[in-house]
Design a protein around this motif. Structure first.
Motif, mmCIF file in Angstrom:
data_model
loop_
_atom_site.group_PDB
_atom_site.id
_atom_site.type_symbol
_atom_site.label_atom_id
_atom_site.label_comp_id
_atom_site.label_asym_id
_atom_site.label_seq_id
_atom_site.Cartn_x
_atom_site.Cartn_y
_atom_site.Cartn_z
ATOM 1 N N GLU A 38 0.811 -1.220 0.000
ATOM 2 C CA GLU A 38 0.000 0.000 0.000
ATOM 3 C C GLU A 38 0.844 1.269 0.000
ATOM 4 O OE1 GLU A 38 0.894 -0.794 4.353
ATOM 5 O OE2 GLU A 38 0.625 -1.931 2.482
ATOM 6 N N VAL A 39 2.144 1.147 0.236
ATOM 7 C CA VAL A 39 3.032 2.310 0.313
ATOM 8 C C VAL A 39 3.598 2.613 -1.071
ATOM 9 C CG1 VAL A 39 5.168 3.222 1.308
ATOM 10 C CG2 VAL A 39 3.586 1.877 2.721
ATOM 11 N N SER A 40 3.571 3.868 -1.463
ATOM 12 C CA SER A 40 4.028 4.285 -2.793
ATOM 13 C C SER A 40 5.521 4.053 -2.975
ATOM 14 C CB SER A 40 3.724 5.774 -2.998
ATOM 15 O OG SER A 40 4.412 6.284 -4.121
ATOM 16 N N HIS A 41 5.855 3.236 -3.950
ATOM 17 C CA HIS A 41 7.259 2.976 -4.267
ATOM 18 C C HIS A 41 7.950 4.263 -4.714
ATOM 19 C CE1 HIS A 41 10.849 1.108 -5.886
ATOM 20 N NE2 HIS A 41 10.562 1.490 -7.125
ATOM 21 N N GLU A 42 7.269 5.081 -5.499
ATOM 22 C CA GLU A 42 7.849 6.325 -6.003
ATOM 23 C C GLU A 42 8.199 7.259 -4.846
ATOM 24 O OE1 GLU A 42 5.116 4.880 -7.141
ATOM 25 O OE2 GLU A 42 5.877 4.198 -9.092
ATOM 26 N N LYS A 54 2.148 10.242 6.798
ATOM 27 C CA LYS A 54 0.741 10.654 6.824
ATOM 28 C C LYS A 54 -0.163 9.585 6.220
ATOM 29 C CE LYS A 54 1.701 15.627 6.735
ATOM 30 N NZ LYS A 54 1.571 16.910 5.979
ATOM 31 N N GLU A 55 0.317 8.935 5.148
ATOM 32 C CA GLU A 55 -0.482 7.879 4.530
ATOM 33 C C GLU A 55 -0.692 6.721 5.506
ATOM 34 O OE1 GLU A 55 1.528 6.696 1.017
ATOM 35 O OE2 GLU A 55 0.927 8.437 -0.186
ATOM 36 N N HIS A 60 -2.971 3.489 10.941
ATOM 37 C CA HIS A 60 -2.190 3.134 12.130
ATOM 38 C C HIS A 60 -2.100 4.320 13.075
ATOM 39 C CE1 HIS A 60 -0.707 -0.540 10.104
ATOM 40 N NE2 HIS A 60 -0.570 0.221 9.030
ATOM 41 N N LYS A 61 -1.880 4.042 14.340
ATOM 42 C CA LYS A 61 -1.612 5.101 15.291
ATOM 43 C C LYS A 61 -0.280 5.753 14.936
ATOM 44 C CE LYS A 61 -4.188 2.971 19.101
ATOM 45 N NZ LYS A 61 -4.090 2.419 20.483
ATOM 46 N N THR A 66 5.138 5.576 12.612
ATOM 47 C CA THR A 66 6.547 5.966 12.659
ATOM 48 C C THR A 66 7.449 4.736 12.608
ATOM 49 O OG1 THR A 66 6.039 7.961 13.936
ATOM 50 C CG2 THR A 66 8.311 7.135 14.039
ATOM 51 N N ASN A 67 7.054 3.693 13.305
ATOM 52 C CA ASN A 67 7.845 2.457 13.315
ATOM 53 C C ASN A 67 7.859 1.815 11.930
ATOM 54 O OD1 ASN A 67 9.489 0.558 14.564
ATOM 55 N ND2 ASN A 67 7.760 -0.756 15.100
#
Length: 307
Positions: A38-42, A54-55, A60-61, A66-67
């Motif tokens: 789900e995290v943008s590779h770019e 922020k995404e 998540h909390k 952050t972790n």
């Protein structure tokens, strides 16, 4: 192989529940693979970690987000000198990874391995769980994806090295074995046979009978308490190669009756000490007997007998 060095050693869980491990270790080329589809590779390539934070905070909390960012950054920012480790098939595996990043068809991030994943140290010995510390093995239970481990310990294992303390103990043990070997060589013949009996007993064998008086070729008839194998033991305080070869001929008459045959001699001549049996007869000299004496807890017994 050259000694492996690294500024950092990181553990990586290859997919949730190890879903990527087989593919990463066996595909060509080998890869280090990260999920986080789900995290943008770019954004990761650009290092836009504030946007990713922020995404991730959408699901998540803040602390957990952050972790996650920390782990993803490690995957993207660690250089080729970093050593990556994982666990599979009861072994530790390690590699270095190329700096370039790619996506697979399911948007998993991956880096190609420099060379290949290895489950052996630089001397070719497998990095088995049984030879690893419990502290390192607890990393297997790490619930997230990437974490730091004890760099010095892991690199010593990969380089087949010991800590300074272990090296000192090894040297002291070697000195102790040499001194114990000298005590064993001083044993009178009946004490020597008793000592050999005790060594085998502490090693999982039990004496079925003493045959020294009835059968000159066998002093002790032994049975393994675990495997039920039969063992014949011949004990000689001193011996030479010609004498041993004569015994080998006599052993042929009952070799099929025993699973193992031992020829125990604390004081062999040089030609016997350097001889490699061609028949499978196991030769124990004072150095091996000293090692077994320590393992069997017979040092005090030897001191009392010879001191």
């Amino acid at each position: 192989m050259e000694k492996i060095t690294a500024e950092k050693v990181l553990y990586i869980k290859l997919g949730q529940g190890g879903e990527f491990v087989e593919e990463c270790l066996s595909s060509f080329p080998n890869t280090v693979r990260l999920g986080y589809r789900e995290v943008s590779h770019e954004s990761c390539v650009l290092g836009d970690w504030t946007v990713i934070q922020k995404e991730l905070e959408n699901n998540h909390k803040p602390g957990a987000a952050t972790n996650h960012v920390r782990q993803i950054r490690s995957f993207y920012e660690e250089g080729e000198e970093t050593v990556w480790i994982t666990f599979h098939d009861n072994k530790l595996w390690w590699c270095r990874a190329e700096k370039e990043f790619s996506l697979d068809s399911e948007k998993n991030k991956f880096r190609k391995v420099l060379g290949s994943w290895s489950d052996k140290d630089i001397s070719g010995r497998p990095l088995l769980y049984g030879n690893l510390s419990g502290e390192l093995l607890t990393t297997k239970a790490y619930r997230q994806t990437i974490c730091s481990v004890n760099k010095d310990y892991v690199l010593r294992k990969i380089n087949n090295q010991l800590s300074p303390e272990a090296e000192e103990i090894k040297a002291l043990t070697s000195e102790l074995q040499t001194k114990i070997a000298g005590l064993i060589q001083k044993l009178y013949w009946n004490d020597l046979e008793l000592f050999v009996d005790l060594v085998f007993r502490q090693s999982g064998w039990r004496r079925v009978s003493y045959l020294g008086k009835q059968e000159k070729t066998i002093d002790l008839d032994m049975e393994s308490t675990i495997t039920k194998e039969r063992g014949a033991v011949q004990v000689k305080a001193q011996s030479n190669l010609n004498e041993f070869l004569d015994y080998e001929k006599e052993f042929e008459g009952f070799r099929n009756d025993y699973h193992k045959i031992f020829y125990v001699c604390p004081q062999p001549t040089s030609n016997l000490a350097n001889y490699k049996s061609q028949t499978g007869t196991i030769l124990y000299f004072s150095d091996k007997l000293a090692e077994l004496a320590i393992s069997a807890g017979l040092v005090d017994w030897l001191i009392k007998k010879c001191g």
